[in-house]
Design an enzyme around this catalytic site. Structure first.
Site, short mmCIF file in Angstrom:
data_model
loop_
_atom_site.label_atom_id
_atom_site.label_comp_id
_atom_site.label_asym_id
_atom_site.label_seq_id
_atom_site.Cartn_x
_atom_site.Cartn_y
_atom_site.Cartn_z
NE ARG A 233 24.55 6.37 52.70
CZ ARG A 233 25.05 6.59 53.98
NH1 ARG A 233 24.19 7.49 54.53
NH2 ARG A 233 26.03 6.12 54.48
CD GLU A 262 25.32 13.77 50.64
OE1 GLU A 262 26.56 13.24 51.27
OE2 GLU A 262 24.41 13.46 51.38
CG HIS A 281 25.11 12.93 54.95
ND1 HIS A 281 25.17 12.19 53.69
CD2 HIS A 281 24.72 12.08 55.78
CE1 HIS A 281 24.80 11.06 54.00
NE2 HIS A 281 24.55 10.77 55.11
#
Length: 316
Positions: A233, A262, A281
Site C-alpha cells: 500500500r 491514486e 497498482h
C-alpha cells in the site's frame, strides 16, 4: 414483477465466473475509478444489498446512502479502502479475498526487484537512443545478498522462496507471523532489518500504526545503495522522504506499484526521478487472479446475504 436485489460493483467489469455466481442479483457497474459522489448517487438510486469493491473508497457516507446494505466485499485483500469502524457500527459485514492474488503480487514483486537490480528500464532506453553500454555497465548480482521482507503473509512467503532460489539470504520482520519458513530468519525490529537488507520489499497491510513507516527516520537506517520495492500500500511510505533518499544516493533504486494518492495524474513527483520504476497498482491483477478475486468476492457476498436472510440464489 419484483425487482432483483442489487449488487453494486465499483468498477466496469467482473470475471464471467463471478457474474455467473451473482446471476440471481441485478449488477450495477459504477465504471472505472468512481468517486464518492458517484457512489452515493448510485446507492441512493439502487439501494444495493451488497457492494463489490474493485476501485475507490467506501466511506460512511456511501454506506448511509444504501440502507439495505448488508455486506461490502473486496475484490482482493486490501480492505483499508473501506471504513471498517463505520461498517461495524452499521452492522455491515466487510469481507476480502486474502491470498487470491498472492501469486500475481509475488511475481510482480520479483519483476520489479529484477528490473531494479539489472537496470532493465535504463538499459532499454539507452539502447533505443543508440548507446552500447556493455563496457561500462555493471548490474547488481543478487546471489549472496540479503532480501528483507516486511510482512510474511501469503505474498511475503512466496517472495521469500524465490529469494532463496536466487541464493539470497532472506530475513523478515512480522510480529504477527506464527512461524517462519525454513531458510527465512526472523528479525525483531524494522531498524534491524533495514540495516542488513540489500533489497527491502513491503508486504504488510496498511494500518494507522504503520502508516508512513518508511520515512526520513527509517530511511536513514537503510544500507546505502539498497533497493526498496512496494507492492503493498502506498500509505506505508512518506513519499517526499523517499524522493530525497533516491536523489541523495541513500537508495540505489525504488519500485512502486501503489501510491499515497491514486490514480497518479501528471504532473506528479515521480516524473522527475530517474531511479524509480512505476506501475499503476496492477501487481495483483493477472489473468488467473482476476478470476480468483472475482469469484471469492462473489462467494463472500452470497454467504453473507444467505446468513442475513437476504439470499437470492446463485447460478448452477
Amino acid at each position: 414483477m419484483n425487482r432483483r436485489p442489487v449488487v453494486l460493483v465499483t468498477g466496469s467489469d467482473l470475471a464471467d465466473e463471478a457474474l455467473q455466481l451473482l446471476a440471481g442479483y441485478e449488477l450495477v457497474f459504477a465504471g472505472k475509478q468512481p468517486d464518492e459522489a458517484q457512489l452515493i448517487t448510485l446507492c441512493r438510486r439502487h439501494n444495493p444489498v451488497a457492494i463489490l469493491v474493485r476501485y475507490g473508497k467506501i466511506p460512511a457516507a456511501v454506506m448511509d446512502a444504501a440502507p439495505a446494505l448488508k455486506v461490502i466485499s473486496k475484490h482482493g485483500s486490501g480492505i483499508d479502502v473501506i471504513d471498517q469502524p463505520a461498517a461495524a457500527a452499521r452492522h455491515i459485514r466487510v469481507c476480502s479475498a486474502p491470498g487470491a492474488n498472492a501469486a500475481a503480487v509475488a511475481e510482480h514483486t520479483w519483476a520489479l526487484i529484477l528490473a531494479c537490480a539489472k537496470s532493465v528500464v535504463t538499459l532499454d532506453a539507452r539502447l533505443r537512443e543508440g548507446h552500447w553500454d556493455k563496457s561500462v555497465h555493471k548490474s547488481l548480482e543478487l546471489e549472496g545478498r540479503t532480501l528483507g521482507l516486511i510482512g510474511l503473509g501469503a505474498i511475503g512467503r512466496r517472495v521469500a522462496r524465490a529469494g532463496q532460489a536466487f541464493g539470497m539470504r532472506v530475513i523478515a520482520c512480522d510480529p504477527y507471523a506464527g512461524e517462519f519458513p525454513a531458510g527465512c530468519d526472523a528479525v525483531s525490529t524494522l531498524d534491524e532489518l533495514l540495516a542488513q537488507a540489500d533489497v527491502v520489499s513491503l508486504h504488510c497491510p496498511l494500518t494507522e500504526d504503520n502508516r508512513e513507516m518508511i520515512n526520513a527516520g527509517t530511511l536513514a537506517c537503510f544500507k546505502r545503495g539498497a533497493i526498496l520495492v512496494n507492492t503493498a500500500r502506498g500509505g506505508l511510505i512518506d513519499e517526499p522522504a523517499l524522493v530525497h533518499a533516491l536523489n541523495d544516493g541513500t537508495l540505489r533504486w525504488a519500485a512502486l506499484d501503489s501510491f499515497s494518492s491514486e490514480p497518479l495524474t501528471a504532473p506528479h513527483r515521480w516524473q522527475a526521478i530517474s531511479n524509480v520504476i512505476l506501475s499503476p497498482h496492477i501487481g495483483g491483477v493477472s489473468d488467473a487472479s482476476y478470476v480468483k478475486m472475482g469469484t471469492v468476492a462473489a462467494q463472500n457476498i452470497l454467504q453473507a446475504l444467505n446468513e442475513a436472510g437476504e439470499g437470492n440464489g446463485a447460478s448452477r
